[in-house]
Design an enzyme around this catalytic site. Sequence first.
Site, PDB file in Angstrom:
ATOM      1  N   GLY A 128     -78.700 -55.973  47.792  1.00 15.50           N
ATOM      2  CA  GLY A 128     -79.083 -55.040  48.848  1.00 15.50           C
ATOM      3  C   GLY A 128     -78.311 -53.737  48.724  1.00 15.50           C
ATOM      4  O   GLY A 128     -77.183 -53.721  48.226  1.00 15.50           O
TER       5      GLY A 128
ATOM      6  N   GLY B 155     -77.512 -49.713  50.683  1.00 11.55           N
ATOM      7  CA  GLY B 155     -77.583 -48.864  51.869  1.00 11.55           C
ATOM      8  C   GLY B 155     -77.107 -47.465  51.535  1.00 11.55           C
ATOM      9  O   GLY B 155     -76.802 -47.157  50.374  1.00 11.55           O
TER      10      GLY B 155
ATOM     11  N   VAL C 266     -74.676 -54.628  48.805  1.00 10.30           N
ATOM     12  CA  VAL C 266     -74.330 -56.040  48.964  1.00 10.30           C
ATOM     13  C   VAL C 266     -74.544 -56.735  47.627  1.00 10.30           C
ATOM     14  O   VAL C 266     -75.611 -56.607  47.014  1.00 10.30           O
ATOM     15  CB  VAL C 266     -75.191 -56.708  50.055  1.00 10.30           C
ATOM     16  CG1 VAL C 266     -74.810 -58.189  50.193  1.00 10.30           C
ATOM     17  CG2 VAL C 266     -75.024 -55.990  51.387  1.00 10.30           C
TER      18      VAL C 266
ATOM     19  N   ASP D 190     -79.360 -53.655  66.969  1.00 14.10           N
ATOM     20  CA  ASP D 190     -80.107 -53.295  65.752  1.00 14.10           C
ATOM     21  C   ASP D 190     -80.884 -54.499  65.234  1.00 14.10           C
ATOM     22  O   ASP D 190     -80.922 -54.761  64.026  1.00 14.10           O
ATOM     23  CB  ASP D 190     -79.152 -52.767  64.680  1.00 14.10           C
ATOM     24  CG  ASP D 190     -79.896 -52.025  63.559  1.00 14.10           C
ATOM     25  OD1 ASP D 190     -81.039 -51.577  63.797  1.00 14.10           O
ATOM     26  OD2 ASP D 190     -79.324 -51.906  62.458  1.00 14.10           O
TER      27      ASP D 190
END
Length: 362
Positions: A43, A45, A50, A159
């Site tokens: 992952g 961002g 990640v 969130d």
Amino acid sequence: MSSRAEAGQSALQQKQLGEEDNQNRPRESVLENNGYLLQETVGTGAFSNVKRAYSKTANQTVAIKIISKQKATKDVLNKFLPREIDLVRGLRHTNLIRFFECIETTMRFYIVMEYAENGSLLQLIRKEKSLSEERAKSYFKQLIDAVEYIHSVGVVHRDIKCENIVFDQRFTLKLIDFGFARGNMKPLVSGEKMKPILSKTFCGSHAYASPEILKSIPYQPQLSDIWAVGVVLYTMVFGRLPFANENNVSLLIKQVSAGPKFPKDRGASDNCKDLILKILRPVNLRISVEEMRNHAWLNEPHSNCDDSEFEKKMKLDPTLEENPDEHIRKLIHCKFCKENKDLQCTTVQKLYNRKKAGPKKF
């Protein structure tokens, strides 16, 4: 170019490469010194990524969120990240991703947590277009279990969205990413009434944001979390977001105020639609988690599984009786679960619970 200039340029390039190596080396050595072997990226961002990793100490696969101090904003470094780390240390629930430890260096933060092998709910919906009501119901029950727990200890997520819902090896739902979460938010007792603590931080995704957040007015974050789980439910069942104009807030507010519309190309039961409508409505009328639990849709009998057919399969395969773990690995399910490839079918849970009570624990 003279030989002296070429030599100077070559030396400069070697120095730059050396500096790059030095920047990369601490990340590897710090994690290796703590018993972690980094693997692929799972992952990314704006200021973090990640990676999957193997923990030699725990002898298991973990996920490590690597946050760059150079790329992260001051608010993230000084406010949201310390708050996130402090909160997740104290949270323990089956449907929350488990936090293991945080390692800090001069350049980065490393947050080590449980690894979710089966990806996110968003990935699942994109793959399968939409989920059956029975499957959505199972995941929704787990999601509200997680939300009810964090609210009970004074934490609000702020969130909740399909990207922040993942599945472990057994397709148990896990709520992740407490980057915008806040603690100490239990309503205060004022006389005979409960006075909620309002939030003024307008965070999260517009598509999952409640009307009060979109209008930039102080809001009760627990009720905004509930709105978000309603958006998740709608998205699971219909395979699309109920309110999609994220870039035009004014238009989005009008859509949200009018309530969700149900597409004609994807059917859903009246009870399912009724629950969605009771969640996605003005804050003073919004249903609570307790009221969700008592709603007709969440209390309907499971109609897609044939228990008798499942029991026949158990008798035909003696390894299921001898080793329920083998059943879990092979995913030998009834017709419904065979299609969905998960462990949330009630007949599978019956086997799981029965074997759990027997001599073999798993």
